[in-house]
Design a protein around this motif. Structure first.
Motif, PDB file in Angstrom:
ATOM      1  N   UNK A 125      18.886  40.270 -11.304  1.00 39.04           N
ATOM      2  CA  UNK A 125      18.951  40.949 -10.005  1.00 39.04           C
ATOM      3  C   UNK A 125      18.583  42.415 -10.194  1.00 39.04           C
ATOM      4  N   UNK A 126      17.552  42.873  -9.519  1.00 39.40           N
ATOM      5  CA  UNK A 126      17.103  44.252  -9.634  1.00 39.40           C
ATOM      6  C   UNK A 126      17.355  44.992  -8.331  1.00 39.40           C
ATOM      7  N   UNK A 127      17.234  46.299  -8.383  1.00 39.86           N
ATOM      8  CA  UNK A 127      17.421  47.096  -7.173  1.00 39.86           C
ATOM      9  C   UNK A 127      16.463  46.650  -6.073  1.00 39.86           C
ATOM     10  N   UNK A 128      15.245  46.329  -6.464  1.00 41.02           N
ATOM     11  CA  UNK A 128      14.223  45.996  -5.467  1.00 41.02           C
ATOM     12  C   UNK A 128      14.451  44.632  -4.823  1.00 41.02           C
ATOM     13  N   UNK A 129      15.146  43.726  -5.507  1.00 42.46           N
ATOM     14  CA  UNK A 129      15.357  42.393  -4.951  1.00 42.46           C
ATOM     15  C   UNK A 129      16.761  42.198  -4.404  1.00 42.46           C
ATOM     16  N   UNK A 130      17.621  43.198  -4.559  1.00 44.95           N
ATOM     17  CA  UNK A 130      19.001  43.083  -4.094  1.00 44.95           C
ATOM     18  C   UNK A 130      19.143  43.627  -2.680  1.00 44.95           C
ATOM     19  N   UNK A 131      20.056  43.030  -1.933  1.00 45.67           N
ATOM     20  CA  UNK A 131      20.372  43.515  -0.588  1.00 45.67           C
ATOM     21  C   UNK A 131      21.861  43.833  -0.539  1.00 45.67           C
ATOM     22  N   UNK A 132      22.169  45.048  -0.172  1.00 43.32           N
ATOM     23  CA  UNK A 132      23.546  45.519  -0.163  1.00 43.32           C
ATOM     24  C   UNK A 132      24.047  45.568   1.273  1.00 43.32           C
ATOM     25  N   UNK A 133      25.165  44.896   1.529  1.00 44.53           N
ATOM     26  CA  UNK A 133      25.801  44.971   2.845  1.00 44.53           C
ATOM     27  C   UNK A 133      26.969  45.955   2.741  1.00 44.53           C
ATOM     28  N   UNK A 134      26.832  47.087   3.403  1.00 42.67           N
ATOM     29  CA  UNK A 134      27.892  48.096   3.427  1.00 42.67           C
ATOM     30  C   UNK A 134      28.620  47.942   4.756  1.00 42.67           C
ATOM     31  N   UNK A 135      29.881  47.559   4.690  1.00 47.87           N
ATOM     32  CA  UNK A 135      30.662  47.240   5.881  1.00 47.87           C
ATOM     33  C   UNK A 135      31.590  48.410   6.191  1.00 47.87           C
ATOM     34  N   UNK A 136      31.306  49.065   7.315  1.00 49.83           N
ATOM     35  CA  UNK A 136      32.007  50.295   7.682  1.00 49.83           C
ATOM     36  C   UNK A 136      31.075  51.470   7.478  1.00 49.83           C
ATOM     37  N   UNK A 178      19.523  48.213   2.129  1.00 49.47           N
ATOM     38  CA  UNK A 178      20.907  48.294   2.589  1.00 49.47           C
ATOM     39  C   UNK A 178      20.996  47.882   4.053  1.00 49.47           C
ATOM     40  N   UNK A 179      22.013  47.053   4.354  1.00 48.55           N
ATOM     41  CA  UNK A 179      22.402  46.783   5.741  1.00 48.55           C
ATOM     42  C   UNK A 179      23.735  47.484   5.964  1.00 48.55           C
ATOM     43  N   UNK A 180      23.754  48.500   6.815  1.00 49.14           N
ATOM     44  CA  UNK A 180      24.968  49.273   7.100  1.00 49.14           C
ATOM     45  C   UNK A 180      25.541  48.772   8.426  1.00 49.14           C
ATOM     46  N   UNK A 181      26.772  48.253   8.369  1.00 49.79           N
ATOM     47  CA  UNK A 181      27.382  47.631   9.543  1.00 49.79           C
ATOM     48  C   UNK A 181      28.512  48.471  10.116  1.00 49.79           C
ATOM     49  N   UNK A 182      28.528  48.562  11.437  1.00 43.32           N
ATOM     50  CA  UNK A 182      29.679  49.043  12.195  1.00 43.32           C
ATOM     51  C   UNK A 182      29.648  48.364  13.557  1.00 43.32           C
ATOM     52  N   UNK A 183      30.819  48.121  14.118  1.00 45.50           N
ATOM     53  CA  UNK A 183      30.874  47.595  15.479  1.00 45.50           C
ATOM     54  C   UNK A 183      30.416  48.640  16.484  1.00 45.50           C
ATOM     55  N   UNK A 184      30.469  49.922  16.093  1.00 50.36           N
ATOM     56  CA  UNK A 184      30.196  51.028  17.005  1.00 50.36           C
ATOM     57  C   UNK A 184      28.778  51.559  16.832  1.00 50.36           C
ATOM     58  N   UNK A 191      23.753  38.621   6.006  1.00 47.64           N
ATOM     59  CA  UNK A 191      22.749  37.602   5.709  1.00 47.64           C
ATOM     60  C   UNK A 191      21.967  37.946   4.434  1.00 47.64           C
ATOM     61  N   UNK A 192      22.040  37.074   3.443  1.00 50.87           N
ATOM     62  CA  UNK A 192      21.285  37.256   2.205  1.00 50.87           C
ATOM     63  C   UNK A 192      21.802  38.348   1.300  1.00 50.87           C
ATOM     64  N   UNK A 193      23.001  38.843   1.536  1.00 51.52           N
ATOM     65  CA  UNK A 193      23.519  39.951   0.733  1.00 51.52           C
ATOM     66  C   UNK A 193      23.808  39.512  -0.698  1.00 51.52           C
ATOM     67  N   UNK A 194      23.476  40.380  -1.655  1.00 54.18           N
ATOM     68  CA  UNK A 194      23.826  40.134  -3.057  1.00 54.18           C
ATOM     69  C   UNK A 194      25.070  40.918  -3.455  1.00 54.18           C
ATOM     70  N   UNK A 195      25.385  41.958  -2.663  1.00 53.13           N
ATOM     71  CA  UNK A 195      26.591  42.764  -2.882  1.00 53.13           C
ATOM     72  C   UNK A 195      27.166  43.129  -1.525  1.00 53.13           C
ATOM     73  N   UNK A 196      28.492  43.069  -1.396  1.00 48.15           N
ATOM     74  CA  UNK A 196      29.182  43.594  -0.222  1.00 48.15           C
ATOM     75  C   UNK A 196      30.056  44.755  -0.669  1.00 48.15           C
TER      76      UNK A 196
END
Length: 296
Positions: free
Chosen positions: A1-12, A31-37, A67-72
Motif C-alpha cells: 500500500x503506497x501513498x498514491x494508492x491509499x485512500x484516507x477517510x478522515x472523520x470529523x 483524502x475524504x474529509x467527512x463532516x455532517x456540517x 467507500x474504498x478507504x484503506x485507513x480511517x
C-alpha cells in the motif's frame, strides 16, 4: 500500500480533523474529509494549502467518505458513546483490511471498541496540535488490538515523517497527557498555595525545564544527574508533592467565569487576538526548530 494508492477517510473536520487531512494530503494521500456540517467543511477548506488541497474531497455523507478507504482516522467529539456507535457502524462499511484509528486523547480504546464485531481492528492514533507541526504520534493498544495493526500504524506514521511511541496498556491519558497533567497538578498547587505566581511557574518551565527536556527526556537526565542523587531527593520530595485529585479549584473557577483561555480572551492570562496569533506562531516555530535540530 503506497501513498498514491491509499485512500484516507478522515472523520470529523474540526481543528484536528482538518489538520490531519492536510498532513495526509501533503504526503501524497488521497483524502475524504467527512463532516455532517457543510459549514464545518467550508471552514476547513478555507485553510487548505493550494499545493495539496486538490487531494482532499470534502464529503457530508459518511458511507461515501468511507467507500474504498484503506485507513480511517476518527476525530469526532470526545464522547464515548458517539465514538462507540460510530465505529460499530463504520467497520462494516470499509474493506476488511482497512486500518481503523481513533484520535481520542482521553477515551479508552477498549471502550470505543466495545460495540465492534472485530475490536482487534481498532488502534489509538493520537495526534497532537497542530498536526502538521508536532513530530510525534502516540499509538495506543486496546485490549484486543493485534500486533499487525500496531505495526501497520507505525508504518503509516513513518510514511508521514512522524515519530511514534507505542502505549502498551489502555490507560487514561496514555503517556504524554499523563506526564503533562502530572506536572500541571503540581504547577497549579504552587500557584493556588501562593508559593509562586502563574508567570513565575511558567518562567521556571520555559527557562529551565523545557530547554533541558528538549535535549533529553526526564529519565535520561536523571542518569546524567546520578541515580544516587535521585534517590536522596526522592526520599525528601515525593511525599511533599501534591496528590490532589479531581479538577483543580483554579481551573474550576476560571471555567465558571467563562475564562476558557485564548478562545475567550482570558484564562490564566488575558489575551488579545494579536497575542494569541503571536503565541501560536512562537510555539510552532520553536517546535520546528527543535525538529530540525533532532534531524541533524
Amino acid at each position: 500500500m503506497t501513498n498514491q494508492t491509499s485512500r484516507i477517510a478522515v472523520i470529523g473536520a474540526g481543528t484536528m480533523g482538518a489538520g490531519i487531512a492536510g498532513v495526509f494530503a501533503s504526503h501524497g494521500y488521497a483524502v475524504a474529509l467527512y463532516s455532517r456540517s457543510a459549514a464545518t467543511l467550508a471552514l476547513a477548506r478555507a485553510g487548505f494549502d493550494p499545493a495539496w488541497a486538490g487531494r482532499i474531497d470534502t464529503i457530508c455523507v459518511l458511507d461515501e467518505a468511507l467507500s474504498g478507504a484503506s485507513v480511517v482516522s476518527e476525530n469526532v467529539a470526545e464522547d464515548p458513546a458517539l465514538k462507540r456507535d460510530l465505529f460499530a457502524r463504520m467497520e462494516s462499511l470499509v474493506p476488511a483490511d482497512c486500518l481503523l484509528t481513533t484520535n481520542t486523547s482521553s477515551v479508552p480504546i477498549g471502550s470505543i471498541a466495545a460495540g465492534m464485531a472485530a475490536p482487534e481492528r481498532l488502534v489509538g492514533m493520537h495526534w497532537f496540535n497542530p498536526p502538521a507541526v508536532m513530530p510525534l504520534i502516540e499509538i495506543v493498544r486496546g485490549p484486543d488490538t493485534t500486533d499487525a495493526v500496531v505495526a501497520a500504524t507505525q508504518a503509516l506514521c513513518a510514511s508521514l515523517g512522524k515519530e511514534s511511541i507505542v502505549v502498551n496498556t489502555d490507560i487514561p491519558g496514555f503517556v504524554i497527557n499523563r506526564l503533562q497533567y502530572a506536572m500541571l497538578r503540581e504547577a497549579l498547587h504552587l500557584v493556588e498555595h501562593g508559593i509562586a505566581s502563574i508567570a513565575d511557574v511558567d518562567r521556571a518551565v520555559e527557562t529551565t525545564l523545557a530547554p533541558r527536556w528538549s535535549s533529553a527526556g526526564p529519565l535520561r537526565l536523571m542518569d546524567l544527574a546520578g541515580l544516587d542523587t535521585v534517590a536522596k531527593v526522592s526520599a525528601v520530595l515525593m511525599s511533599a508533592l501534591s496528590q490532589a485529585d479531581g479538577v483543580p479549584p483554579l481551573v474550576s473557577r476560571l471555567n465558571a467565569e467563562g475564562a476558557l483561555g485564548t478562545k475567550a480572551g482570558r484564562g490564566f492570562y488575558d489575551w488579545t487576538e494579536k497575542e494569541t496569533r503571536a503565541a501560536k506562531a512562537d510555539r510552532d516555530e520553536t517546535v520546528q526548530l527543535l525538529n530540525a535540530r533532532r534531524a541533524r
